[in-house]
Design a protein around this motif. Structure first.
Motif, mmCIF file in Angstrom:
data_model
loop_
_atom_site.group_PDB
_atom_site.id
_atom_site.type_symbol
_atom_site.label_atom_id
_atom_site.label_comp_id
_atom_site.label_asym_id
_atom_site.label_seq_id
_atom_site.Cartn_x
_atom_site.Cartn_y
_atom_site.Cartn_z
ATOM 1 N N TYR A 203 2.033 -11.058 29.867
ATOM 2 C CA TYR A 203 1.468 -10.430 28.678
ATOM 3 C C TYR A 203 2.131 -10.908 27.389
ATOM 4 N N ALA A 204 3.297 -11.482 27.493
ATOM 5 C CA ALA A 204 3.857 -12.138 26.307
ATOM 6 C C ALA A 204 2.890 -13.217 25.827
ATOM 7 N N ARG A 205 2.407 -14.006 26.763
ATOM 8 C CA ARG A 205 1.476 -15.077 26.403
ATOM 9 C C ARG A 205 0.122 -14.524 25.978
ATOM 10 N N LEU A 206 -0.403 -13.584 26.758
ATOM 11 C CA LEU A 206 -1.745 -13.073 26.486
ATOM 12 C C LEU A 206 -1.819 -12.311 25.165
ATOM 13 N N LEU A 207 -0.793 -11.528 24.861
ATOM 14 C CA LEU A 207 -0.818 -10.768 23.610
ATOM 15 C C LEU A 207 -0.609 -11.660 22.399
ATOM 16 N N VAL A 208 0.210 -12.688 22.541
ATOM 17 C CA VAL A 208 0.353 -13.628 21.419
ATOM 18 C C VAL A 208 -0.964 -14.354 21.176
ATOM 19 N N GLU A 209 -1.634 -14.765 22.229
ATOM 20 C CA GLU A 209 -2.936 -15.419 22.061
ATOM 21 C C GLU A 209 -3.920 -14.488 21.365
ATOM 22 N N ALA A 210 -3.905 -13.206 21.744
ATOM 23 C CA ALA A 210 -4.784 -12.232 21.091
ATOM 24 C C ALA A 210 -4.408 -12.052 19.628
ATOM 25 N N ALA A 211 -3.117 -12.026 19.332
ATOM 26 C CA ALA A 211 -2.666 -11.875 17.943
ATOM 27 C C ALA A 211 -3.064 -13.083 17.104
ATOM 28 N N ILE A 212 -2.917 -14.276 17.674
ATOM 29 C CA ILE A 212 -3.325 -15.499 16.966
ATOM 30 C C ILE A 212 -4.823 -15.467 16.684
ATOM 31 N N ALA A 213 -5.601 -15.061 17.676
ATOM 32 C CA ALA A 213 -7.060 -15.020 17.510
ATOM 33 C C ALA A 213 -7.478 -14.053 16.407
ATOM 34 N N ARG A 214 -6.697 -12.985 16.229
ATOM 35 C CA ARG A 214 -7.008 -11.974 15.209
ATOM 36 C C ARG A 214 -6.259 -12.239 13.901
ATOM 37 N N ASP A 215 -5.440 -13.285 13.865
ATOM 38 C CA ASP A 215 -4.615 -13.615 12.708
ATOM 39 C C ASP A 215 -3.706 -12.446 12.326
ATOM 40 N N VAL A 216 -3.056 -11.880 13.346
ATOM 41 C CA VAL A 216 -2.141 -10.752 13.101
ATOM 42 C C VAL A 216 -0.804 -11.002 13.804
ATOM 43 N N LEU A 217 -0.355 -12.250 13.811
ATOM 44 C CA LEU A 217 0.915 -12.555 14.456
ATOM 45 C C LEU A 217 2.020 -11.726 13.810
ATOM 46 N N PRO A 218 2.844 -11.032 14.613
ATOM 47 C CA PRO A 218 3.901 -10.203 14.037
ATOM 48 C C PRO A 218 4.824 -10.994 13.114
ATOM 49 N N GLN A 219 5.300 -10.326 12.080
ATOM 50 C CA GLN A 219 6.097 -10.991 11.048
ATOM 51 C C GLN A 219 7.332 -11.709 11.599
ATOM 52 N N PRO A 220 8.131 -11.102 12.502
ATOM 53 C CA PRO A 220 9.316 -11.833 12.975
ATOM 54 C C PRO A 220 8.975 -13.159 13.650
ATOM 55 N N LEU A 221 7.891 -13.171 14.411
ATOM 56 C CA LEU A 221 7.479 -14.394 15.089
ATOM 57 C C LEU A 221 6.952 -15.419 14.094
ATOM 58 N N ASP A 222 6.197 -14.947 13.123
ATOM 59 C CA ASP A 222 5.678 -15.829 12.082
ATOM 60 C C ASP A 222 6.826 -16.423 11.253
ATOM 61 N N GLN A 223 7.789 -15.590 10.899
ATOM 62 C CA GLN A 223 8.936 -16.059 10.120
ATOM 63 C C GLN A 223 9.743 -17.097 10.895
ATOM 64 N N LEU A 224 9.911 -16.861 12.188
ATOM 65 C CA LEU A 224 10.663 -17.791 13.015
ATOM 66 C C LEU A 224 10.003 -19.179 13.027
ATOM 67 N N LEU A 225 8.686 -19.196 13.215
ATOM 68 C CA LEU A 225 7.974 -20.480 13.228
ATOM 69 C C LEU A 225 8.092 -21.184 11.881
ATOM 70 N N CYS A 226 8.024 -20.423 10.813
ATOM 71 C CA CYS A 226 8.189 -21.020 9.485
ATOM 72 C C CYS A 226 9.597 -21.594 9.312
ATOM 73 N N ALA A 227 10.585 -20.942 9.907
ATOM 74 C CA ALA A 227 11.980 -21.383 9.750
ATOM 75 C C ALA A 227 12.244 -22.706 10.422
ATOM 76 N N VAL A 228 11.414 -23.095 11.382
ATOM 77 C CA VAL A 228 11.591 -24.388 12.055
ATOM 78 C C VAL A 228 10.420 -25.318 11.756
ATOM 79 N N SER A 229 9.712 -25.041 10.665
ATOM 80 C CA SER A 229 8.599 -25.903 10.277
ATOM 81 C C SER A 229 9.109 -27.182 9.652
ATOM 82 N N LEU A 230 8.437 -28.297 9.968
ATOM 83 C CA LEU A 230 8.801 -29.593 9.404
ATOM 84 C C LEU A 230 8.204 -29.808 8.038
ATOM 85 N N SER A 231 7.242 -28.980 7.664
ATOM 86 C CA SER A 231 6.558 -29.173 6.377
ATOM 87 C C SER A 231 7.348 -28.550 5.237
#
Length: 231
Positions: A203-231
């Protein structure tokens, strides 16, 4: 189970579960395997994402894919360290390998002090607030990542995911148990998701996929991805 909903047979449920975890280790030694595999990539990494366990690793990697990221190509390695209490030991044992590497991570609210002490002991930086931790690249989930995902998607959305996996009937059974009867549905869902490492990882995978589909990724996860972004 909703009126008119037909139960999914056990074979179909097992097949769905297998597909969700395809590519990840399973079984009692799955955490050890996952950590060992991640450690083989450290010497070429430009960034390490430290998470507590395999389910968190799956969530981060699933979120990255959902955002069009290829962490392997970016040389970003997600390392399940075996719980927040292990962060000090991990940082000490990794030693010089960490010098040129960007460190980021997720932690649960209850483990904030443990993570802060581990980072301070390793000379990475001192932190007294969540803002201090975020400045060091570590983002706090309230209460944990499952809780973040359930609140982001909503009870109805999570139940839809359960139904698609053939698990809604099992969840309804748990809701009817004396210990959980009348409890908030968010707490019931969190308990259901956490009952067993395999279910937690699925459900870690399934709920993240659902969050991505709804564009509601939780802030800590979104912030983490931004922190390791190459852009």
């Amino acid at each position: 189970m909703a009126t008119g909903e037909r139960p999914m047979d056990a074979v179909r449920r097992r097949e769905l579960a297998r597909r969700v975890l395809d590519g990840y280790p399973s079984g009692p030694d799955a955490p050890i395997q996952a950590t060992a595999h991640a450690l083989t990539k450290i010497d070429r990494a430009v960034a390490l994402v430290l998470v507590e366990g395999v389910s968190d690793q799956i969530a981060v990697e699933t979120a990255a894919v959902g955002r069009g990221r290829d962490l392997d190509a970016e040389r970003v390695v997600v390392v399940p360290i075996g719980g927040a209490h292990a962060i000090g030991r991990f940082l000490t044992s990794a030693g010089p390998l960490l010098t040129p590497v960007r460190l980021v991570g997720l932690c649960d609210l209850a483990e904030v002090d443990i993570v802060a002490r581990g980072l301070a002991a390793a000379g990475i930086g001192a932190s007294r607030t969540h803002g201090d931790l975020a400045a060091l690249g570590f983002f706090v989930c309230v209460d944990d990542l499952e809780d973040e995902l359930i609140r982001a998607i909503g009870v109805d959305g999570v139940e839809a995911v359960l139904a698609a996996q053939g698990d809604l009937g099992s969840f309804r059974t748990m809701q009817g148990q004396l210990a959980w009867r009348g409890r908030p549905p968010e707490a019931q869902l969190r308990r259901f998701m956490g009952s067993g490492s395999r279910r937690k990882s699925r459900y870690a995978r399934l709920l993240v996929e659902a969050a991505i589909a709804r564009d509601v990724l939780p802030q800590p996860l979104d912030q983490l991805l931004c922190a390791v972004s190459l852009s």
